[in-house]
Design an enzyme around this catalytic site. Sequence first.
Site, short mmCIF file in Angstrom:
data_model
loop_
_atom_site.label_atom_id
_atom_site.label_comp_id
_atom_site.label_asym_id
_atom_site.label_seq_id
_atom_site.Cartn_x
_atom_site.Cartn_y
_atom_site.Cartn_z
N TYR A 46 53.31 52.43 36.51
CA TYR A 46 52.33 52.87 35.49
C TYR A 46 52.37 54.38 35.22
CZ TYR A 46 49.89 48.35 36.21
OH TYR A 46 49.56 47.03 36.31
N HIS A 104 54.46 43.80 42.93
CA HIS A 104 54.02 43.72 41.53
C HIS A 104 54.50 42.45 40.85
CE1 HIS A 104 52.99 46.53 37.90
NE2 HIS A 104 52.59 45.30 37.69
N1 NAP Z 1 49.89 42.87 37.86
C1 NAP Z 1 50.31 42.91 36.63
O1 NAP Z 1 51.43 42.46 36.30
C2 NAP Z 1 49.43 43.51 35.57
C3 NAP Z 1 49.69 43.29 34.22
C4 NAP Z 1 48.82 43.84 33.27
C5 NAP Z 1 47.74 44.62 33.68
N2 NAP Z 1 47.52 44.83 35.01
C6 NAP Z 1 46.36 45.64 35.47
O2 NAP Z 1 45.20 45.11 34.86
C7 NAP Z 1 44.50 46.14 34.17
C8 NAP Z 1 43.80 45.57 32.96
O3 NAP Z 1 44.70 44.87 32.12
P1 NAP Z 1 45.03 45.35 30.64
O4 NAP Z 1 44.86 46.81 30.56
O5 NAP Z 1 46.35 44.83 30.26
O6 NAP Z 1 43.98 44.54 29.76
P2 NAP Z 1 42.37 44.52 29.58
O7 NAP Z 1 41.67 45.32 30.60
O8 NAP Z 1 42.04 43.07 29.41
O9 NAP Z 1 42.17 45.21 28.16
C9 NAP Z 1 42.31 46.59 27.95
C10 NAP Z 1 42.32 46.80 26.43
O10 NAP Z 1 41.11 46.34 25.86
C11 NAP Z 1 40.42 47.41 25.20
N3 NAP Z 1 39.02 47.34 25.66
C12 NAP Z 1 38.51 47.74 26.87
N4 NAP Z 1 37.19 47.50 26.95
C13 NAP Z 1 36.84 46.94 25.77
C14 NAP Z 1 35.61 46.47 25.26
N5 NAP Z 1 34.49 46.53 25.99
N6 NAP Z 1 35.61 45.96 24.00
C15 NAP Z 1 36.74 45.89 23.27
N7 NAP Z 1 37.95 46.32 23.72
C16 NAP Z 1 38.00 46.84 24.95
C17 NAP Z 1 41.09 48.68 25.62
O11 NAP Z 1 41.17 49.59 24.55
P3 NAP Z 1 40.42 51.04 24.65
O12 NAP Z 1 41.16 51.80 25.72
O13 NAP Z 1 40.61 51.60 23.28
O14 NAP Z 1 38.99 50.76 25.00
C18 NAP Z 1 42.50 48.22 26.02
O15 NAP Z 1 43.33 48.22 24.87
C19 NAP Z 1 45.60 47.16 33.83
O16 NAP Z 1 45.08 48.43 33.53
C20 NAP Z 1 46.41 47.13 35.10
O17 NAP Z 1 45.78 47.92 36.10
C21 NAP Z 1 48.33 44.28 35.95
#
Ligand code: NAP
Length: 273
Positions: A46, A104
Amino acid sequence: MNSNRYAAEIPKIGFGTYGRLGEAGIASILTALETGYRHLDTAQTYGSEPCVGEAVRRSALHRDEVFITTKISTDNLAEGKLVPSLRRSLDDIGVDRVDMCLIHWPAPNGQIPLATYMHQLVETQSLGLTRLIGVSNFTIALLQEAKKLIGEGLIAANQIELNPLFLNNKIARYCLENDILVTCYQPIAQGRVSGHPVLAPIARRHDATEEQIAIAYELAKGYAAIPTSGQAARIRSNFAATALRLTPQELAAIDGILPGARSINPDWGPAWD
Ligand SMILES: NC(=O)c1ccc[n+]([C@@H]2O[C@H](COP(=O)([O-])OP(=O)(O)OC[C@H]3O[C@@H](n4cnc5c(N)ncnc54)[C@H](OP(=O)(O)O)[C@@H]3O)[C@@H](O)[C@H]2O)c1
């Protein structure tokens, strides 16, 4: 409800740090800590490991008050690479050890035997470089094989894609039954839960957002959730979901949502359950 033996140790609401880079990234992570998040999720791929460390140092919190998870990149699974890579991560974060270290992704196309990296992962724990160990994007077959290789009870968590639009029931049930904490990534489906016909009326009843309902659902199921945002108001409102209590009827309605497609699905990934 989840009876995972690590449940008490791993804060169920965490702050994801994918995309949280530079000064803006540090500021968002700091906002998360000030809001009450005590679990930060980063990864070698990341680029946010230094931001996580810097935000914790700038906060008023002691290192022991924040649970830090990092994840080993697929580039570091080969024999002899994993332990030095975690040492580099610790240097980048600026800590002596992390609280949880995850694989991961399983090796792309299974090209490195599971034994090669699971044994190195166990070594990181015996060396004191991490308190807990776990995995991410593992299938039931991989978890079963890992258990045979390293023994029962060592894998604390499996971080998987899970949200109301993609309930991932089969693997989630297996983890619950085997004392492995499910950590939901993409817990709010990157904002795609907004306006959903099942979630929207529930949200209205609770004077909440659909994103909050998604997180409240995941926590009620006994999972951990790690939403992220670069916007302070959203960082706070996502955290406020921890105070919401859904009724059994509401939980059942979300359980009944027809599953959509997996959103992270690399062609080199495992054969999903
Ligand atoms: N292990 C893996 O393979 C893997 C894969 C993917 C992710 N992850 C981890 O999981 C975490 C979260 O997953 P993710 O970032 O993919 O998805 P997420 O948390 O489901 O969604 C984040 C997105 O949603 C928006 N958002 C956040 N809060 C919101 C709200 N209250 N209302 C509307 N939109 C909102 C954000 O935009 P804004 O920033 O503009 O608010 C961002 O674009 C990652 O940061 C990472 O640490 C792990």
